[in-house]
Design a protein around this motif. Sequence first.
Motif, PDB file in Angstrom:
ATOM      1  N   LEU A   1       0.731  -1.257   0.008  1.00 12.97           N
ATOM      2  CA  LEU A   1      -0.052  -0.028   0.084  1.00 12.97           C
ATOM      3  C   LEU A   1       0.888   1.167   0.008  1.00 12.97           C
ATOM      4  N   VAL A   2       1.734   1.164   0.865  1.00  8.36           N
ATOM      5  CA  VAL A   2       2.899   2.387   1.041  1.00  8.36           C
ATOM      6  C   VAL A   2       3.404   2.694  -0.440  1.00  8.36           C
ATOM      7  N   ASP A   3       3.896   1.636  -1.159  1.00  9.07           N
ATOM      8  CA  ASP A   3       4.560   1.816  -2.411  1.00  9.07           C
ATOM      9  C   ASP A   3       3.554   2.259  -3.291  1.00  9.07           C
ATOM     10  N   ARG A   4       2.336   1.876  -3.485  1.00  9.66           N
ATOM     11  CA  ARG A   4       1.356   2.171  -4.417  1.00  9.66           C
ATOM     12  C   ARG A   4       1.113   3.700  -4.329  1.00  9.66           C
ATOM     13  N   LEU A   5       0.902   3.910  -2.977  1.00 10.57           N
ATOM     14  CA  LEU A   5       0.718   5.442  -2.611  1.00 10.57           C
ATOM     15  C   LEU A   5       1.961   6.275  -2.949  1.00 10.57           C
ATOM     16  N   ARG A   6       3.045   5.771  -2.891  1.00 10.11           N
ATOM     17  CA  ARG A   6       4.018   6.459  -3.150  1.00 10.11           C
ATOM     18  C   ARG A   6       4.162   6.966  -4.638  1.00 10.11           C
ATOM     19  N   ASN A   7       3.886   6.285  -5.434  1.00 10.87           N
ATOM     20  CA  ASN A   7       3.799   6.466  -6.749  1.00 10.87           C
ATOM     21  C   ASN A   7       2.980   7.594  -7.171  1.00 10.87           C
ATOM     22  N   TYR A   8       1.750   7.990  -6.275  1.00  9.73           N
ATOM     23  CA  TYR A   8       0.939   8.949  -6.424  1.00  9.73           C
ATOM     24  C   TYR A   8       1.502  10.203  -5.982  1.00  9.73           C
ATOM     25  N   CYS A   9       2.644   9.760  -5.033  1.00 11.87           N
ATOM     26  CA  CYS A   9       3.067  10.978  -4.398  1.00 11.87           C
ATOM     27  C   CYS A   9       4.594  11.386  -4.850  1.00 11.87           C
ATOM     28  N   GLY A  10       4.460  11.309  -6.170  1.00 10.59           N
ATOM     29  CA  GLY A  10       5.990  11.437  -6.966  1.00 10.59           C
ATOM     30  C   GLY A  10       7.150  10.916  -6.476  1.00 10.59           C
ATOM     31  N   GLY A  11       7.033   9.741  -5.862  1.00 11.22           N
ATOM     32  CA  GLY A  11       8.155   9.006  -5.451  1.00 11.22           C
ATOM     33  C   GLY A  11       8.543   9.142  -3.853  1.00 11.22           C
ATOM     34  N   SER A  12       7.828  10.200  -3.238  1.00  6.14           N
ATOM     35  CA  SER A  12       8.125  10.522  -1.875  1.00  6.14           C
ATOM     36  C   SER A  12       7.412   9.773  -0.803  1.00  6.14           C
ATOM     37  N   ARG A  13       8.461   8.996  -0.161  1.00  5.29           N
ATOM     38  CA  ARG A  13       8.004   7.907   0.842  1.00  5.29           C
ATOM     39  C   ARG A  13       7.483   8.883   2.100  1.00  5.29           C
ATOM     40  N   ALA A  14       8.293   9.972   2.253  1.00  3.58           N
ATOM     41  CA  ALA A  14       7.915  10.643   3.589  1.00  3.58           C
ATOM     42  C   ALA A  14       6.196  11.154   3.463  1.00  3.58           C
ATOM     43  N   LEU A  15       6.059  11.818   2.068  1.00  7.88           N
ATOM     44  CA  LEU A  15       4.514  12.183   1.923  1.00  7.88           C
ATOM     45  C   LEU A  15       3.643  11.120   1.848  1.00  7.88           C
ATOM     46  N   ALA A  16       3.907   9.884   1.444  1.00  6.65           N
ATOM     47  CA  ALA A  16       3.079   8.710   1.310  1.00  6.65           C
ATOM     48  C   ALA A  16       2.886   8.424   2.607  1.00  6.65           C
ATOM     49  N   MET A  17       3.721   8.214   3.641  1.00  5.05           N
ATOM     50  CA  MET A  17       3.653   7.755   5.110  1.00  5.05           C
ATOM     51  C   MET A  17       2.673   8.846   5.851  1.00  5.05           C
ATOM     52  N   LEU A  18       3.118  10.258   5.766  1.00  5.06           N
ATOM     53  CA  LEU A  18       2.281  11.215   6.371  1.00  5.06           C
ATOM     54  C   LEU A  18       0.896  11.087   5.927  1.00  5.06           C
ATOM     55  N   LEU A  19       0.439  10.889   4.886  1.00  4.98           N
ATOM     56  CA  LEU A  19      -0.867  10.840   4.234  1.00  4.98           C
ATOM     57  C   LEU A  19      -1.716   9.528   4.674  1.00  4.98           C
ATOM     58  N   LEU A  20      -0.932   8.470   4.922  1.00  7.39           N
ATOM     59  CA  LEU A  20      -1.434   7.315   5.290  1.00  7.39           C
ATOM     60  C   LEU A  20      -1.616   7.298   6.814  1.00  7.39           C
ATOM     61  N   ILE A  21      -0.720   7.832   7.529  1.00  5.40           N
ATOM     62  CA  ILE A  21      -1.052   7.887   8.805  1.00  5.40           C
ATOM     63  C   ILE A  21      -2.145   8.860   9.267  1.00  5.40           C
ATOM     64  N   ILE A  22      -2.143  10.093   8.674  1.00  2.00           N
ATOM     65  CA  ILE A  22      -3.277  11.010   8.908  1.00  2.00           C
ATOM     66  C   ILE A  22      -4.615  10.500   8.375  1.00  2.00           C
ATOM     67  N   ALA A  23      -4.739   9.687   7.445  1.00  2.00           N
ATOM     68  CA  ALA A  23      -5.863   9.119   6.769  1.00  2.00           C
ATOM     69  C   ALA A  23      -6.345   8.080   7.817  1.00  2.00           C
ATOM     70  N   GLY A  24      -5.400   7.323   8.094  1.00  2.00           N
ATOM     71  CA  GLY A  24      -5.747   5.945   8.953  1.00  2.00           C
ATOM     72  C   GLY A  24      -6.384   6.564  10.304  1.00  2.00           C
ATOM     73  N   SER A  25      -5.533   7.451  11.043  1.00  2.00           N
ATOM     74  CA  SER A  25      -5.992   8.021  12.310  1.00  2.00           C
ATOM     75  C   SER A  25      -7.217   8.614  12.254  1.00  2.00           C
ATOM     76  N   GLY A  26      -7.578   9.275  11.120  1.00  2.00           N
ATOM     77  CA  GLY A  26      -8.917  10.001  10.837  1.00  2.00           C
ATOM     78  C   GLY A  26      -9.973   9.223  10.694  1.00  2.00           C
ATOM     79  N   ALA A  27      -9.791   8.059  10.038  1.00  2.00           N
ATOM     80  CA  ALA A  27     -10.572   6.937   9.802  1.00  2.00           C
ATOM     81  C   ALA A  27     -11.047   6.292  11.602  1.00  2.00           C
ATOM     82  N   GLY A  28      -9.782   6.051  12.097  1.00  2.00           N
ATOM     83  CA  GLY A  28     -10.182   5.670  13.565  1.00  2.00           C
ATOM     84  C   GLY A  28     -10.885   6.529  14.534  1.00  2.00           C
ATOM     85  N   CYS A  29     -10.678   8.115  14.300  1.00  2.00           N
ATOM     86  CA  CYS A  29     -11.595   9.094  14.881  1.00  2.00           C
ATOM     87  C   CYS A  29     -12.888   8.986  14.583  1.00  2.00           C
TER      88      CYS A  29
END
Length: 282
Positions: free
Chosen positions: A3-31
């Motif tokens: 999932l992180v690698d797929r999201l990374r492709n949409y983020c221009g290859g940035s692993r940091a941006l992909a991880m931030l988006l995944l963490i925020i979206a996941g925690s938001g869904a948890g909230c």
Amino acid sequence: MGLVDRLRNYCGGSRALAMLLLIIAGSGAGCMGWLLICWIAGWNPGIINPWLALSSDPVTALTHFWTFASYMVLHFSPLHLIFNLLWLYWFGLMLTDIRKDSTLLTLFVGGGVTGGIIYVVVASLAGKSGTSFLTGDSCAVLSVMTATGILMPDRRLNLFLIGEVKIKWIALACVILSLLGGSGGAAQGAHVGGVIWGFGASLYFKGYFGSLFRRAHANEGIGTYSRTPRHNPRNTARAMQRLSDHERLDQLLDKIRISGYDSLSAREKTELDHISARIDKN
């Protein structure tokens, strides 16, 4: 592919941006899930605030120091979550196009922590009764937006029904709307803290503070005749030449990353070749 690698492709290859988006979206869904559970069970959803949200009470904030980071991943409003994700994605994508992932992380985390500190300070000075809590990563996102507008001000985006607009004006408009749309008080101060961190960090990344230090160091000792230089002036001149070469090379490379090699003028292409040759020789 994960999932992180797929999201990374949409983020221009940035692993940091992909991880931030995944963490925020996941925690938001948890909230959102937590709100649903509390609604069904008849619980008060605010019972988690003292442990995860940032308290306006200085003692609570300091004893629960981890909340200076954890508050950024709490979103209890779907619109709040969606807009923060979109802004982080758009501006983070542009920023990581010319800067390393570490720059994005520095801006995001630094802006969030700075906003949190100012929130606690302003709330303490206001002296209002009762304890409030800060949630969401708006401070961190405002830091990224501000820095992107400063680091790449002339990059253009095509906006629907408007046409091409420079990034600096888009970032400025988003920052102003965020500040005007806030609830005021300590929360508004937190947003200002994110903007301040983004502004200061972007000047640092542009080498502004380093230039001030070098000028101050160069002027040190002017008028003191008893001081004997311990360095070779020729070596100092060479060092300054190498430093200016690296700064100019960074500018040219940034232009290539944004607009491509063909955007360089004939003079800039020749300058790029000469600088590269000098650096390789040194």
